[in-house]
Motif scaffolding. Structure first.
Motif, PDB file in Angstrom:
ATOM      1  N   UNK A 299       0.816  -1.215   0.000  1.00  0.00           N
ATOM      2  CA  UNK A 299       0.000   0.000   0.000  1.00  0.00           C
ATOM      3  C   UNK A 299       0.852   1.268   0.000  1.00  0.00           C
ATOM      4  N   UNK A 300       2.162   1.097  -0.064  1.00  0.00           N
ATOM      5  CA  UNK A 300       3.044   2.250  -0.177  1.00  0.00           C
ATOM      6  C   UNK A 300       3.680   2.705   1.121  1.00  0.00           C
ATOM      7  N   UNK A 301       3.409   1.991   2.215  1.00  0.00           N
ATOM      8  CA  UNK A 301       4.022   2.368   3.486  1.00  0.00           C
ATOM      9  C   UNK A 301       5.484   1.926   3.523  1.00  0.00           C
ATOM     10  N   UNK A 302       6.288   2.717   4.186  1.00  0.00           N
ATOM     11  CA  UNK A 302       7.657   2.318   4.486  1.00  0.00           C
ATOM     12  C   UNK A 302       7.607   1.617   5.844  1.00  0.00           C
ATOM     13  N   UNK A 303       7.337   0.315   5.806  1.00  0.00           N
ATOM     14  CA  UNK A 303       7.097  -0.446   7.036  1.00  0.00           C
ATOM     15  C   UNK A 303       8.345  -1.214   7.450  1.00  0.00           C
ATOM     16  N   UNK A 304       8.714  -1.071   8.722  1.00  0.00           N
ATOM     17  CA  UNK A 304       9.907  -1.737   9.249  1.00  0.00           C
ATOM     18  C   UNK A 304       9.567  -2.444  10.553  1.00  0.00           C
ATOM     19  N   UNK A 305      10.350  -3.460  10.852  1.00  0.00           N
ATOM     20  CA  UNK A 305      10.135  -4.206  12.090  1.00  0.00           C
ATOM     21  C   UNK A 305      11.319  -3.990  13.025  1.00  0.00           C
ATOM     22  N   UNK A 306      11.011  -3.859  14.305  1.00  0.00           N
ATOM     23  CA  UNK A 306      12.030  -3.738  15.350  1.00  0.00           C
ATOM     24  C   UNK A 306      11.810  -4.897  16.319  1.00  0.00           C
ATOM     25  N   UNK A 307      12.770  -5.804  16.375  1.00  0.00           N
ATOM     26  CA  UNK A 307      12.648  -6.990  17.230  1.00  0.00           C
ATOM     27  C   UNK A 307      13.428  -6.746  18.519  1.00  0.00           C
ATOM     28  N   UNK A 308      12.734  -6.899  19.622  1.00  0.00           N
ATOM     29  CA  UNK A 308      13.340  -6.617  20.927  1.00  0.00           C
ATOM     30  C   UNK A 308      13.556  -7.908  21.721  1.00  0.00           C
ATOM     31  N   UNK A 309      14.754  -8.037  22.292  1.00  0.00           N
ATOM     32  CA  UNK A 309      15.025  -9.143  23.226  1.00  0.00           C
ATOM     33  C   UNK A 309      15.403  -8.606  24.604  1.00  0.00           C
ATOM     34  N   UNK A 310      15.336  -7.273  24.734  1.00  0.00           N
ATOM     35  CA  UNK A 310      15.665  -6.619  25.996  1.00  0.00           C
ATOM     36  C   UNK A 310      14.922  -5.288  26.047  1.00  0.00           C
ATOM     37  N   UNK A 311      14.269  -5.019  27.168  1.00  0.00           N
ATOM     38  CA  UNK A 311      13.532  -3.757  27.327  1.00  0.00           C
ATOM     39  C   UNK A 311      13.983  -3.081  28.615  1.00  0.00           C
ATOM     40  N   UNK A 312      14.481  -1.879  28.481  1.00  0.00           N
ATOM     41  CA  UNK A 312      14.862  -1.079  29.653  1.00  0.00           C
ATOM     42  C   UNK A 312      13.586  -0.539  30.300  1.00  0.00           C
ATOM     43  N   UNK A 313      13.456  -0.722  31.619  1.00  0.00           N
ATOM     44  CA  UNK A 313      12.284  -0.217  32.339  1.00  0.00           C
ATOM     45  C   UNK A 313      12.672   1.002  33.178  1.00  0.00           C
ATOM     46  N   UNK A 314      13.654   0.825  34.038  1.00  0.00           N
ATOM     47  CA  UNK A 314      14.213   1.952  34.791  1.00  0.00           C
ATOM     48  C   UNK A 314      15.632   1.567  35.193  1.00  0.00           C
ATOM     49  N   UNK A 315      16.248   2.350  36.062  1.00  0.00           N
ATOM     50  CA  UNK A 315      17.654   2.108  36.403  1.00  0.00           C
ATOM     51  C   UNK A 315      17.878   0.762  37.078  1.00  0.00           C
TER      52      UNK A 315
END
Length: 378
Positions: A299-315
């Motif tokens: 449909x013309x979107x510039x679609x990308x995927x970001x795969x996460x194996x780690x998520x920072x929550x806080x310190x």
């Protein structure tokens, strides 16, 4: 020159002048003819949009018609050439049209037409010259010629789906072919396109399956061509694209799909995050990510995927994929199995801490783009 010869010449000149005048007048009349543009389709427009009553439709359906005989007994088998199937079809239409010359037109909703099937539909097709079908969104009527609806039209995609579903359920092949080949969806907004991915239960699987060409079904769903119920929403958007649908607005819209590296140990709901370059964030349930990405790109979107194996929550805390692909939640020295990926990923996007994830370098360009769009939104 004698008088008789002179009279003959005068008579000849008068005759020539007379016929020349007739030719000039004929030419003037011909010049005044209003010629149409080749290929121009004139659509009948009824400003009042009046529709016929059920009684008028029944009266037309009950009007007696003589059947067309392509091989009448009076014809010589030697002297008459056998008609081709196409000739039979054309002559049949004309034969019925002649019988209906004094019958009033019947104007129906297109919804009524697609809901017809069996003998009722066949009877109506025989009387097609007296049928006009109303566009569901405009004060406009289009015509039938035999089993063919004339012209190509645009209408809202949801309307197209409803018409097609009705045609499939009633086994109205004429209406199904009309939808597949002569209708183009109206343009859809970015917001509507993404929200279309939410609804897997709006239509039966067989309806969406039959709307997709066979080669497309094989490509996306394999040789068995079976459509999972969880993929109905993505397939609807795929059908929108294949029917010629377009997205209005910014054609360079960027989409970012956030996906966990593993699904083991995920807590909470199973939505997938989609973030747009306008700064909007969507949580789409049961998304088939590969299929959705392909459809969005078509449909013309510039679609990308970001795969996460780690998520920072806080310190002190974060989520990370550990042994055997299991997600764990770390809080200081404490380690707990499971992670609320959705909530923590959304928090990380909004608080612009994605760059603190361990996968940042791998998806640096996309993550930086997301952060820049978040900054613009604030």
């Amino acid at each position: 020159m004698n008088k008789i010869s002179m009279n003959k010449k005068i008579s000849a000149l008068l005759i020539i002048f007379f016929f020349s005048s007739k030719l000039v007048l004929a030419q003037v009349e011909d010049d005044q003819i209003d010629f149409g543009t080749p290929g121009e389709k004139k659509v009948e427009v009824d400003e009042s949009c009046n529709l016929s009553s059920d009684q008028e439709l029944l009266k037309l359906l009950n009007f007696p018609l003589k059947k067309f005989d392509p091989n009448p007994q009076g014809d010589s088998e030697i002297g008459s050439a056998e008609m081709s199937p196409q000739d039979v079809k054309q002559n049949t239409i004309r034969f019925y049209n002649e019988q209906l010359s004094e019958v009033n037109m019947v104007k129906l909703k297109i919804e009524t037409f697609v809901s017809l099937g069996g003998d009722t539909l066949s009877s109506l097709i025989n009387r097609s010259s007296k049928i006009s079908l109303k566009h569901p969104e405009k004060c406009e009527f289009f015509s039938l010629y035999g089993d063919q609806i004339i012209g190509s039209y645009e209408m809202a995609f949801e309307r197209i789906l409803k018409l097609y579903a009705s045609a499939v359920n009633k086994k109205n092949n004429i209406a199904q072919e009309f939808v597949r080949t002569q209708l183009t969806p109206s343009k859809m907004s970015v917001d509507d396109a993404i929200k279309a991915l939410y609804d897997d239960y709006g239509y039966q699987q067989n309806v969406i399956e039959s709307l997709l060409p066979e080669d497309v079904r094989v490509l996306f769903f394999g040789e068995n061509q079976l459509l999972n119920i969880a993929d109905v929403a993505e397939s609807k958007l795929l059908a929108f694209s294949l029917l010629g649908g377009e997205i209005f607005g910014n054609s360079n819209e960027e989409l970012f799909v956030f996906a966990p590296e593993s699904k083991k140990g995920l807590l909470g709901s199973n939505e997938t995050i989609i973030f747009t370059s306008t700064g909007k964030l969507y949580e789409v349930p049961l998304l088939n990510i590969p299929l959705a990405l392909n459809v969005m790109r078509s449909l013309g979107f510039n679609a990308k995927i970001i795969i996460l194996n780690h998520i920072y929550i806080d310190e002190k805390s974060y989520c990370k994929v550990g042994e055997a692909g299991m997600w764990y939640h770390f809080n200081g020295d404490q380690k707990q199995m499971g992670c609320d990926f959705l909530s923590n990923a959304v928090k990380s996007i909004r608080e612009k801490t994605l760059e603190k994830s361990e996968g940042y370098e791998l998806f640096k360009e996309s993550i930086d783009r997301v952060t820049s769009f978040v900054n613009k939104k604030l």
